[in-house]
Design a protein around this motif. Sequence first.
Motif: not given
Length: 504
Positions: A85-96
């Motif tokens: 839940t702490g991941y930032t938008a730029s971290e999330i972008a990679y996973f998606i």
Amino acid sequence: MANPLYDRLIAPHAGKDTPFLHLPGDTTLTYADFAGRTAQFAHALMDAGLQTGDRVAIQAEKSPDTLALIFACARAGLVFLPLNTGYTASEIAYFIENSGATLFICDPAKAADMAPVAQASGAACETLSPDGSGSLQTTADAAMRDFATVDRDADDLAAFLYTSGTTGRSKGAMLTQGNLLSNAETLVDLWQFTERDVLLHALPIFHTHGLFVATNVILLAGGSMIFLPKFDQAEVLQALPKATSMMGVPTFYTRLLDAPEFTKDLAGHMRLFISGSAPLLAETHRAFEERTGHRILERYGMTETNMNTSNPYDGDRRPGTVGFPLPGVDLKVCDPESGGPVPRGEIGVIEVRGPNVFKGYWQMPEKTAAELRDDGFFITGDLGMVDADGYVHIVGRGKDLIISGGYNIYPKEIELLLDDQPGVLESAVVGVPHPDFGEGVVAVLVAEAGAAPDLNAIRADLKEKLAAYKRPKRIEVIENLPRNTMGKVQKNLLRDSYADSFTA
Ligand code: MCA
Ligand code: AMP
């Protein structure tokens, strides 16, 4: 018709009015309620147009609905991808982007930032909130409370859990239904969980520990969980008298020991305390026994493998060891150069094989080939040895990894960001002893000639890009990084230099 996870973890209790979750405010969610909610979410996922095998990325706060959504994915034949839940938008972008997720689900408060990120990778965005107000919950509320569970084999994928790599790029560990179920079966048996167990659950549910080890074990045993949003010392102390068992990272145990109210009386009725995800110091083990009379049961696992070893339930739980290989798990200690087994008592890299071991890294065949041998052994990267009595000791890590409060942090990911900062020539990130988190992150920078890096600006940039737990708790600028004759940075020297950063 089969779906091993549903058939073993949910279906047997689906009609029961017995408690599954004890929630803050003295409310309870029964097994029947939970099973019904998994059906409603499965319908909501189908309504969103998802097809068998699609990936669903979930960054939602810990709540009964988040748990129901995860099991709904299993029922609907979808692969779930729980995200910190702490991941930032730029971290999330990679996973998606990397997983090719079709749907991303986040808290409504984050939707404005996250929806464009999801859409840029072709994923739809829905929301889920602990207060029930998310868009996916609204669809689920109107759906039927039964669902024709999709057929799946033990070998079909159930989950991707991302685990960072030494190169700084996270890898999606592909876990099958069989990987998850076989481990839960082994652990219920070994740790003697029954329907009478009430597990105090204060872990996050986006990692193996809180999701698979804790939740799957309780579901399989038919017990219940005191489901706390996070580890809050006061709330845990208050809940403890109603629990029979607890699972935690070592920080949980050191924080409990810090509380004078944590007494032998308060813990006396407990059946079992389990620790894992990071080394439990032998001194913590001993202090805990002295205070409570309980010997913490330490076990060892990984995202790629679930649990590998455990101290015995009956028998000597030895401080500083992670016990024996689990039934069905082969473990050997190998020479890092030759790959051949080393004699008992000698240190090498731990390798494991068994029904718990994952299928490989999503779309990374070279990395899979480098870590998963043809004969099924997975090279953990942990350094260990097996003593004369068969107990496994983890003595270090061959991989450059920091474990802070049970969260893994790969220095490379942070170094890559630091190297890009104005005025920074190069950087090194190390973990040093931290009284609360076990290890704390220290970053060391070397400035470009004539430059003076602006540390406040660097901290602000890292805040944008990195989850809070990864951010260095200390940043220093030095003249040169210590290097050996091969030019490799000597991180051990940096660790020595900054060893007192958090303990002095
Ligand atoms: C929070 N912070 C951290 C951590 N957690 N910094 C470093 N490491 C951490 N683990 C940051 C916060 O963002 C905040 O920063 C500051 O430290 C103080 O936060 P605090 O309120 O004290 O933290 P907390 O919210 O109480 O969380 C600490 C925690 C939590 C309870 C130990 O990190 C936690 O639940 N850890 C469990 C992780 C886990 O489940 N691991 C299992 C992985 P700021 O002040 O800047 O905002 S599965 C695994 O490893 C394998 C498979 C296995 O074997 O289990
Ligand atoms: P993760 O990437 O979150 O799966 O973390 C797995 C790593 O955590 C392992 O490779 C070990 O380095 C570490 N780990 C887990 N349990 C223990 C333990 N009981 N003692 C020492 N290290 C552990």
